[in-house]
Design a protein around this motif. Structure first.
Motif, short mmCIF file in Angstrom:
data_model
loop_
_atom_site.label_atom_id
_atom_site.label_comp_id
_atom_site.label_asym_id
_atom_site.label_seq_id
_atom_site.Cartn_x
_atom_site.Cartn_y
_atom_site.Cartn_z
N ASN A 140 32.22 -4.93 24.51
CA ASN A 140 31.76 -6.20 24.76
C ASN A 140 32.77 -6.98 25.46
OD1 ASN A 140 29.74 -7.76 22.96
ND2 ASN A 140 31.29 -9.44 23.46
N ARG A 141 32.39 -8.13 26.33
CA ARG A 141 33.38 -8.83 26.93
C ARG A 141 34.22 -9.62 26.06
NH1 ARG A 141 33.08 -8.08 32.25
NH2 ARG A 141 34.37 -9.57 32.80
N ARG A 142 35.32 -9.94 26.38
CA ARG A 142 36.22 -10.91 25.34
C ARG A 142 35.60 -12.25 24.96
NH1 ARG A 142 41.60 -9.73 24.60
NH2 ARG A 142 42.07 -7.99 25.69
N ILE A 143 35.68 -12.03 23.63
CA ILE A 143 35.22 -13.46 23.16
C ILE A 143 36.33 -14.50 23.19
CG2 ILE A 143 33.52 -12.84 21.09
CD1 ILE A 143 36.38 -13.49 19.50
N THR A 144 35.94 -15.90 23.40
CA THR A 144 36.89 -16.88 23.99
C THR A 144 36.67 -18.15 23.12
OG1 THR A 144 35.21 -17.46 25.36
CG2 THR A 144 36.73 -15.94 26.28
N GLY A 145 37.38 -18.92 23.39
CA GLY A 145 37.46 -20.44 23.07
C GLY A 145 37.67 -20.45 21.51
N ASP A 146 36.74 -21.24 20.78
CA ASP A 146 36.77 -21.65 19.50
C ASP A 146 36.74 -20.27 18.70
OD1 ASP A 146 37.46 -24.31 20.06
OD2 ASP A 146 35.34 -24.97 19.56
N GLU A 147 35.66 -19.56 19.20
CA GLU A 147 35.38 -18.33 18.28
C GLU A 147 36.39 -17.61 18.34
OE1 GLU A 147 30.97 -16.47 19.07
OE2 GLU A 147 32.16 -17.04 20.71
N TYR A 148 37.36 -17.27 19.34
CA TYR A 148 38.36 -16.41 19.47
C TYR A 148 39.47 -17.10 18.43
CZ TYR A 148 42.87 -14.60 21.53
OH TYR A 148 44.03 -13.89 21.58
N VAL A 149 39.81 -18.28 18.67
CA VAL A 149 40.99 -18.91 17.96
C VAL A 149 40.58 -18.85 16.66
CG1 VAL A 149 42.02 -21.10 17.53
CG2 VAL A 149 41.46 -20.36 19.94
N ALA A 150 39.37 -18.82 15.99
CA ALA A 150 39.09 -18.91 14.65
C ALA A 150 39.04 -17.58 14.25
CB ALA A 150 37.37 -19.52 14.43
N PHE A 151 38.85 -16.49 14.85
CA PHE A 151 39.23 -15.09 14.36
C PHE A 151 40.73 -14.93 14.31
CE2 PHE A 151 39.59 -10.72 16.16
CZ PHE A 151 39.03 -9.94 14.78
N VAL A 152 41.45 -15.36 15.21
CA VAL A 152 42.98 -15.22 15.12
C VAL A 152 43.49 -15.78 13.84
CG1 VAL A 152 45.14 -15.03 16.09
CG2 VAL A 152 43.20 -14.61 17.42
N ASP A 153 42.97 -17.26 13.68
CA ASP A 153 43.17 -18.07 12.53
C ASP A 153 42.99 -17.17 11.26
OD1 ASP A 153 44.24 -20.15 13.80
OD2 ASP A 153 42.69 -21.31 13.62
N ALA A 154 41.96 -16.47 11.17
CA ALA A 154 41.24 -15.88 9.83
C ALA A 154 42.16 -14.45 9.89
CB ALA A 154 39.82 -15.44 10.39
N PHE A 155 42.70 -14.01 10.64
CA PHE A 155 43.66 -12.92 10.67
C PHE A 155 44.85 -13.21 10.13
CE2 PHE A 155 47.21 -10.79 12.76
CZ PHE A 155 47.02 -9.74 12.27
N VAL A 156 45.32 -14.48 10.57
CA VAL A 156 46.76 -14.86 10.11
C VAL A 156 46.57 -15.12 8.53
CG1 VAL A 156 48.55 -16.57 10.33
CG2 VAL A 156 47.48 -15.40 12.34
N ALA A 157 45.57 -15.83 8.28
CA ALA A 157 45.19 -16.19 6.93
C ALA A 157 45.09 -15.11 6.20
CB ALA A 157 44.21 -17.21 6.98
N ALA A 158 44.37 -14.31 6.31
CA ALA A 158 44.31 -12.85 5.65
C ALA A 158 45.66 -12.02 5.43
CB ALA A 158 43.26 -11.99 6.21
N VAL A 159 46.39 -11.99 6.45
CA VAL A 159 47.70 -11.42 6.59
C VAL A 159 48.67 -12.37 5.32
CG1 VAL A 159 49.88 -11.39 7.76
CG2 VAL A 159 47.68 -10.43 8.73
N LYS A 160 48.69 -13.49 5.59
CA LYS A 160 49.36 -14.47 4.61
C LYS A 160 49.00 -14.00 3.07
CE LYS A 160 50.05 -18.95 5.67
NZ LYS A 160 49.47 -20.01 5.99
N ARG A 161 47.68 -13.87 3.05
CA ARG A 161 47.21 -13.70 1.53
C ARG A 161 47.79 -12.55 1.17
NH1 ARG A 161 42.63 -16.43 3.33
NH2 ARG A 161 41.59 -14.45 4.08
N LYS A 162 47.67 -11.49 1.88
CA LYS A 162 47.81 -9.88 1.56
C LYS A 162 49.36 -9.76 1.37
CE LYS A 162 46.85 -5.58 1.07
NZ LYS A 162 46.78 -5.34 -0.25
#
Ligand SMILES: NC(=O)C1=CN([C@@H]2O[C@H](COP(=O)(O)OP(=O)(O)OC[C@H]3O[C@@H](n4cnc5c(N)ncnc54)[C@H](O)[C@@H]3O)[C@@H](O)[C@H]2O)C=CC1
Ligand SMILES: CC(=O)C(=O)O
Ligand SMILES: [Mg+2]
Length: 561
Positions: free
Chosen positions: A211-233
């Motif tokens: 797929n082509r790269r997702i960008t913008g808010d969708e991309y930032v929300a994904f990285v945010d979700a990743f960082v939040a999950a890492v912090k939880r775990k």
């Protein structure tokens, strides 16, 4: 004498042999073979790691290309980590270029082609609602260091999509080989948000999300979700961001640096190694730091990070902050970065010059702009740094122009891998009649010139992050401060012996890297204490904690859990 460690494991039989972190192959003792039901699965001879290493060396020497050497080492890592790291630690100078730059670049480009078995975590965008579950897949592991990439700016090779995974794997191999971080603590992660690399998308073997790269808010929300999950775990994990594109690297650094123990290696690790190497280069040059002028070519993540930490260094050396900033000239695609330029990122704007600053310069060929060459002519830099990913842009004309006004030009073409380097060290030395003081990002052989052999300092963040990580893990430092990077730079410079003075020696040899990482870890720990990040401890306690954290690649005895 080392004390033999004893580990308890619940694995048996084939499962134990198939677990790279635990596998000892035919070095399992007779009693372990009985306890773990290994008789018959292994040939009868019980070997030592030394004998196994002989076989590994023989096999390695049979390989005829660097890519084959890379594949062999990766396969060894995925089969028997202790043996892999023993081989690495004993031969770090020769093997580092195969698991790290330059060959890891090719490894990333061909990642799908040479893919054998999974390592680390691939978190793809379509699974964005299951990140917590994905992290659970490694819940058996005591994860303490993560290197994460999204594969968009792999070395100077651009977007490699999922193939970028080669970089977190390579960086973490150095955490262990160079910094003594136990491999069981390390976890490489790729955020697979697609790729804009058409060659990858068209490749039937491509293993990533097509797929082509997702960008913008969708991309930032994904990285945010990743960082939040890492912090939880893993709330105390060290999270290193690596090889994100320019518009994301500094943005994520600012976004997360107060939320968890994280840093961006391309911005901060690179700046730290450059400052450490510059400290040595300045000594060789005989011109005080306060008197240096710097042109940085490539006003991106690395370039702006380098400029900011060097400004800080000058300020610590007594230069007025405004004056220090005025000594830096950032060059990007449009020439000298000026405050009138449209679309500058905030981190670039802070380093832009104004027309008033340059009032004394003759007008450039293009009104309102100054080319790279015009900037070199006018600014008369004493230090020239390249972080563009563009090979050979330090031309003979540029280097000769610079060398016309400075006795010992400090020239650092730092882009990786080797085929992206801004200049060949041999050329720079020839064009300056041996006067240049040189550092590169990837390894180069020493250059013969005028009857002498000039070592080329591998000015790569690999000199910094393993020691930084070691200090963080040893003391449980919860955040990464600028002071910790400056301490790492100074410890690196202090570790340099300088050789006999006949040719510039800017960095300690890679063969000393574990001792250097230890010194950096101790310096980082002291800086963290100074910054109030961890409780005070005396020098002996700090050193003891660092030493106790360092893992050595030797087999442990196992008992059944
Ligand atoms: N030696 C080391 O430890 C490190 C080296 N690097 C190398 O630095 C390079 C850049 O990395 P980043 O800063 O993260 O990338 P980046 O993409 O953030 O920055 C690169 C900058 O170079 C500029 N540029 C491209 N062509 C140019 C040209 N012809 N003239 C002037 N500027 C030009 C781009 O516009 C961009 O602003 C890569 O090749 C990377 O391998 C990066 C980190 C560490
Ligand atoms: C060394 C490194 O981090 C890079 O070239 O991106
Ligand atoms: Mg990098």
């Amino acid at each position: 004498m080392t004390t033999k460690k004893i580990d308890a494991t619940r694995f048996h039989g084939q499962e134990l042999i198939d677990t790279p972190l635990l596998n000892k192959a035919d070095a399992f003792s007779d009693s372990e073979r009985t306890t773990f039901r290994l008789h018959g699965l292994l040939p009868p001879s019980v070997e030592t790691i030394e004998t196994q290493l002989e076989r590994v060396k023989d096999a390695y020497q049979q390989k005829t290309t660097d890519l084959e050497r890379h594949i062999y080492l990766r396969a060894l890592q995925d089969t028997n980590e202790t043996l892999f790291y023993r081989f690495m630690v004993e031969n770090v100078t020769d093997l580092m270029p195969m698991v790290y730059t330059p060959v890891v670049g090719l490894g990333c480009q061909k990642f799908s082609e040479i893919y054998r078995r999974p390592r680390g975590l691939f978190i793809s965008y379509p699974l964005r609602d299951s990140i917590d579950t994905i992290l659970e897949a490694v819940s058996d592991q005591d994860v303490r260091v993560i290197v994460v990439t999204d594969g968009e700016r792999i070395l100077g090779l651009g977007d490699q999509g999922t193939g970028g995974m080669g970089i977190p794997i390579g960086k973490l191999s150095l955490y262990t080989a160079c910094g003594g971080i136990a491999p069981e603590y390390t976890l490489p992660i790729t955020l697979d948000v697609g790729t804009n690399n058409q060659e990858r998308l068209d490749d039937p073997l491509y293993i990533g999300w097509r797929n082509r790269r997702i960008t913008g808010d969708e991309y930032v929300a994904f990285v945010d979700a990743f960082v939040a999950a890492v912090k939880r775990k893993w709330p105390n994990v060290l999270l290193q961001f690596e090889d994100f594109a320019q518009n994301h690297a500094t943005m994520f650094l600012e976004r997360y640096r107060d939320q968890l123990c994280m840093f961006n290696d391309d911005v901060q690790g690179t700046a730290s190694v450059v400052v450490g190497t510059v400290l040595s280069a300045v000594k060789v040059s005989g011109r005080p730091l306060s008197d240096q002028r710097v042109v940085v070519v490539g006003a991106g993540s690395a370039g702006c990070g380098i400029a900011e930490q060097m400004i800080q260094l000058m300020v610590e050396d007594g230069v007025d902050p405004k004056e220090a900033r005025s000594r830096f000239y950032m060059i990007d695609r449009e020439g000298l970065v000026l405050d009138t330029q449209q679309g500058l990122w905030p981190f670039q704007a802070k380093l832009a010059h104004t027309a008033a600053d340059l009032a004394a310069w003759p007008a450039g060929a293009v009104p309102g702009k100054f080319s790279f060459l015009e900037t070199v002519k006018n600014a008369k830099p004493t230090i020239l740094i390249g972080v563009t990913g563009q090979p050979d842009i330090f031309t003979q004309e540029i280097i000769r122009t610079m060398a016309a006004t400075v006795e010992r030009p400090i020239v650092f073409p730092l882009s990786n891998p080797t085929n992206r380097c801004e200049a060949q060290p041999a050329d720079v030395l020839a064009w300056t009649n041996g006067r240049a003081i040189i550092g590169t990002g990837s390894p180069f052989q020493p250059v013969p010139h005028d009857g002498k052999l000039y070592p080329i300092a591998q000015t790569n963040n690999a000199y910094i992050f393993p020691g930084l990580g070691l200090g963080i893990l040893a003391l449980g430092i919860p955040r990464v401060s600028d002071g910790m990077f400056m301490a790492a730079s100074r410890a690196l410079a202090d570790a340099n012996t300088g050789g006999d003075g006949s040719v510039p020696v800017l960095l300690p040899p890679l063969s000393d890297i574990r001792a250097v990482s230890r010194a950096i870890a101790i310096a980082v720990a002291k800086a963290a204490i100074k910054d109030g990040l961890v409780a005070a401890a005396d020098d002996d306690t700090i050193a003891a904690k660092v030493d106790a954290t360092m893992w050595n690649p030797e087999y442990r005895d196992y008992v059944a859990a």
